[in-house]
Design a protein around this motif. Structure first.
Motif, PDB file in Angstrom:
ATOM      1  N   ARG A 200     -46.489 -55.769  84.797  1.00 22.85           N
ATOM      2  CA  ARG A 200     -46.442 -56.696  83.423  1.00 22.85           C
ATOM      3  C   ARG A 200     -45.726 -56.294  82.511  1.00 22.85           C
ATOM      4  O   ARG A 200     -46.812 -55.665  82.119  1.00 22.85           O
ATOM      5  CB  ARG A 200     -46.681 -58.238  83.639  1.00 22.85           C
ATOM      6  N   ALA A 201     -45.993 -56.976  81.359  1.00 24.63           N
ATOM      7  CA  ALA A 201     -45.749 -56.119  80.622  1.00 24.63           C
ATOM      8  C   ALA A 201     -46.617 -56.676  79.529  1.00 24.63           C
ATOM      9  O   ALA A 201     -47.608 -57.060  80.131  1.00 24.63           O
ATOM     10  CB  ALA A 201     -44.573 -57.474  78.772  1.00 24.63           C
TER      11      ALA A 201
ATOM     12  N   GLU B 276     -38.290 -58.822  79.200  1.00 22.27           N
ATOM     13  CA  GLU B 276     -38.697 -57.924  80.086  1.00 22.27           C
ATOM     14  C   GLU B 276     -37.984 -59.727  80.249  1.00 22.27           C
ATOM     15  O   GLU B 276     -37.684 -60.400  81.295  1.00 22.27           O
ATOM     16  CB  GLU B 276     -39.821 -58.650  80.405  1.00 22.27           C
TER      17      GLU B 276
END
Length: 778
Positions: free
Chosen positions: A566-567, A576
């Motif tokens: 994930r970011a 995203e």
């Protein structure tokens, strides 16, 4: 608000202020072992001293937890226990060590094979054990009482001792305390369960040994009449939980008649006198036996087992049964079957199955991938279908049928409330009236010939039963059926099936011992932490090392899921999610948090004046919500935990973004103070030394100012694609479940349930998802 390892926890606590009037004739005061009343406020005497290392009948904690795991949780057969212990021993041989047990014989010694007088359960001792259980200390009523709300002085019913029956019996006991008790059965083995009315409903519903099996009554297969067995403890029988077939047997009436009233078989809803012991006795003594059978539905040759009990009226003692009367009876076996079998509506059966299959997933909600087209139905299946059925038929069936389903669902959910007030009784009466009115369409259309059905007729007696026995959610056969799984079905599967009864009794005895041992060890603080942390403490490992080791193990089990990372920064998260405005939304969120007292509307503040944060963030795939929901399955304290998901890949198949209720004005009732949104992601960040747990959401608009007239559910529409916001997770009340407004159209067969929230223009806010949602989404 704490964020830890991928989940955010927040608490919601709701409470009502009440005042209580207690019965005068029974003191209900705590006393010592000699029966001497204790002064008010006297603390209970301490339990017997127990050494912190006294693990009788085990050598240490590892032995106890291993035995409990293998025998209670995993229920592993003896042969598999031997294989597991052999494998375990092979890993320890090089360390010159050995596992807690050598084989299953060693596991069963000495705690299982020592001699104990527990082959049968004396009901008196069962009650004493319940009374002595420390986990019930704050979940117990010493005497009957009447409870009134301090807000509007309304009488309200909750636990059994708040009902009229307990109050009236206390008056009678004060006059003459002598009682008798008995039970009977006519099956090959008749399992008999018992509870006491003093413990609260939430204890019984939580399956914490508030309901105990007290015996298997062996009955010859050739027996044609019930055999009465008297207990020697002179106890007073209370409400009897049974399905309709057993009620007929208990009261010695013919099938098709009402157990509670004298209504004729052809018109059960006719207003008539209630059955009572004295009236039936008079009919049997004075009237012809043939008239008793044909007119009153009484089998005069048989006698109810409570016939000679003082003050025991079996006709009054029959309690409501939500599972068999409402869920399986009026809903599944009546309304759903009427719709399915009607030639007029059969064309829509396939379409309704597609609609049910297309419903989005929800925490704790069973899905029906093939619709409702399967043969073997359980009570849990019927409960799950109730939660999604109404929108599936709306638009296909006449409005009156939709309204009939709505009225029945509202009746079911109202009587399931943890606390029922005078106002709630008015709502229950109104729902029942609407149900009878709208059901007429089934009769006029020829779908059914008569409404004279015992289980459906039982709805008429619910208000009377609530006044007698308080809220029905603590007196339902679903409680005994859950206990039946643990006490009968699972022991049967674990037995050799040859002369299984003695093996089942032994299994139940062993389970009771383990349960009692856990209560004692927990009370003395011997089960704090994990078995590993206790072992490391015993080796004089420092608290810091124990903490770090435990945290490492926790990270192994609860770490981030494998897959795409994930970011980790705000710009990366904006990319995203495909939301370029995310930095500005985050700046507005920070402005609102830092200037909560500013009277200006944040939308009027120039973006350039918002705080700017583009640094590191932590993204989470789910959050857990904890709130007070005593009407649903929960712990003894009534707290319920659910998980709200928002992740790009759920089970490596598809994205999953749940919807939530957002608290916008807690002073307004129901949906007037709530908004609905869909979670795009959960994340947190640190700004000026403060951690901010957040949720990126997309809003829904409420349609109109009230719920839909036909379904009773609010309608919402998703806002535009740019209608996003960032909110603090504390603003989230709990998860929300939406079901599409299907209209009159037929669904394409290829529609998947995980596309449901993206494929429609309007949705119902499903207040039937669970009982707590019903209480807030009005």
């Amino acid at each position: 608000m704490d964020v830890d390892e991928g989940r955010a926890d927040y608490d919601i606590d709701m409470g009502t202020t009440t005042w209580v009037s207690t019965v005068i004739t029974i003191a209900g005061r705590p006393c010592d072992a000699n029966g001497v009343y204790l002064p008010p406020g006297t603390p209970p005497p301490p339990p017997e001293n127990l050494a912190s290392d006294d693990w009788t009948h085990f050598r240490n904690r590892a032995e106890f937890e291993t035995a409990e795991f293998l025998y209670t949780q995993n229920q592993m057969p003896a042969g598999q226990i031997n294989r597991l212990l052999d494998l375990w021993a092979s890993t320890l041989a090089k360390h010159n060590d050995k596992p807690p047990f050598a084989d299953h014989h060693d596991l069963y010694e000495p705690w299982m094979d020592d001699k104990y007088d527990v082959w049968f359960h004396d009901p008196r001792e069962v009650a004493r054990n319940m009374l002595a259980n420390p986990t019930y200390a704050n979940e117990f009523d010493y005497r009957p009482y009447r409870e009134y709300s301090s807000e509007n002085d309304q009488w309200q019913w909750k636990d059994f001792m708040s009902g009229n029956w307990a109050w009236d019996q206390a008056d009678e006991i004060a006059k003459d305390p002598s009682t008798l008790g008995s039970t009977f059965g006519n099956n090959e083995y008749y399992p008999l369960y018992a509870s006491i009315g003093n413990i609260h409903n939430n204890v019984r519903r939580a399956h914490r040994n508030g309901l105990v099996i007290i015996g298997f009554l062996a009955m010859p297969s050739t027996m044609t009449t019930p055999e009465v067995t008297h207990f020697g403890d002179r106890t007073l029988p209370g409400p009897y939980i049974a399905d309709y077939e057993e009620q007929v047997l208990l009261m010695c009436i013919i099938r098709g008649r009402c157990p509670k009233c004298m209504a004729p078989r052809a018109n059960l809803d006719q207003d008539v006198l209630c059955r009572c012991h004295d009236y039936v006795e008079a009919l049997i003594e004075e009237g012809p036996l043939g008239d008793m059978f044909n007119v009153a539905g009484i089998v005069p040759e048989l006698v109810p087992f409570t016939n000679d009990f003082p003050r025991a009226d079996i006709y009054q003692m029959i309690s409501p049964n939500i599972l068999h009367q409402l869920v399986k009876g009026a809903f599944k076996d009546h309304l759903v079957e009427w719709v399915s079998s009607s030639s007029v509506h059969i064309a829509y059966y396939y379409s309704s199955c597609l609609r049910i299959a297309a419903v989005a997933s929800f925490s704790g909600l069973r899905r029906f991938p093939q619709g409702r087209g399967f043969k073997q139905w359980t009570g849990d299946d019927s409960k799950a279908l109730m939660k999604v059925y109404l929108p599936a038929i709306e638009g296909h069936l006449p409005t009156d049928i939709v309204c009939a389903f709505r009225a029945l669902l509202e009746f079911c959910y109202l009587v399931r409330h943890n606390i029922i007030t005078d106002d709630a009784l008015v709502e229950i009466e109104d729902a029942l009236s609407r149900f009878h009115r709208y059901c007429e369409l089934f009769k006029t259309s020829g779908a059914i010939p008569t409404f004279s059905l015992p289980r459906q007729h039982s709805l008429k007696h619910y208000i009377q039963n609530i006044r007698l026995f308080a809220a029905p959610n603590g007196l339902c056969s679903s409680i005994t059926e859950n206990k039946h799984i643990k006490a009968v079905k699972e022991p049967w599967r674990r037995s050799s099936h040859y002369r299984a009864l003695s093996q089942m009794l032994l299994i139940n005895q062993r389970l009771d011992k383990l349960s009692a041992a856990r209560v004692d060890f927990t009370r003395w603080g011997m089960l704090t932490g994990t078995c590993l942390s206790a072992a490391m403490n015993a080796l004089d490992v420092s608290n810091t090392n124990v903490h770090n080791s435990s945290r490492t193990a926790d990270q192994r089990t609860r770490g981030r899921p494998k897959g795409k990372k994930r970011a980790q920064t705000v710009p990366a998260l904006a990319e995203e999610l495909g939301i370029p405005r995310l930095p500005n939304l985050l700046g507005r969120f920070l402005f609102e948090q830092l200037h909560s007292d500013d009277p200006h509307n944040p939308s009027d503040i120039p973006v350039t004046e918002y705080p700017l944060y583009l640094s590191k963030i932590s993204v989470f795939n789910s959050a857990s919500s904890r709130f007070y929901a005593p009407s649903d399955l929960s712990g003894i304290g009534g707290m319920h935990v659910e998980h709200i998901r928002s992740c790009p890949s759920w089970r490596n198949e598809h994205s999953c973004h749940d919807c939530v209720f957002v608290n916008t004005d807690s002073s307004l009732p129901g949906m007037q103070g709530l908004e609905v949104a869909r979670v795009c992601t959960f994340f947190s960040f640190r700004y000026q030394g403060e951690i901010y747990p957040c949720a990126m959401i997309r809003w829904f608009n409420k349609v109109g100012n009230a719920a839909d007239e036909d379904t009773g559910m609010w309608i919402v529409r998703p806002k535009g694609s740019d209608e996003h916001a960032i909110i603090h997770v504390d603003a989230i009340y709990r998860a929300a479940h939406l079901i599409p407004m299907y209209g009159t159209d037929f669904l394409p067969p290829g529609l998947k349930y995980y596309d449901s929230y993206d494929a429609f223009r309007a949705y119902y806010v499903n207040k039937y998802a669970d009982h707590h949602a019903f209480e807030i989404a009005f």
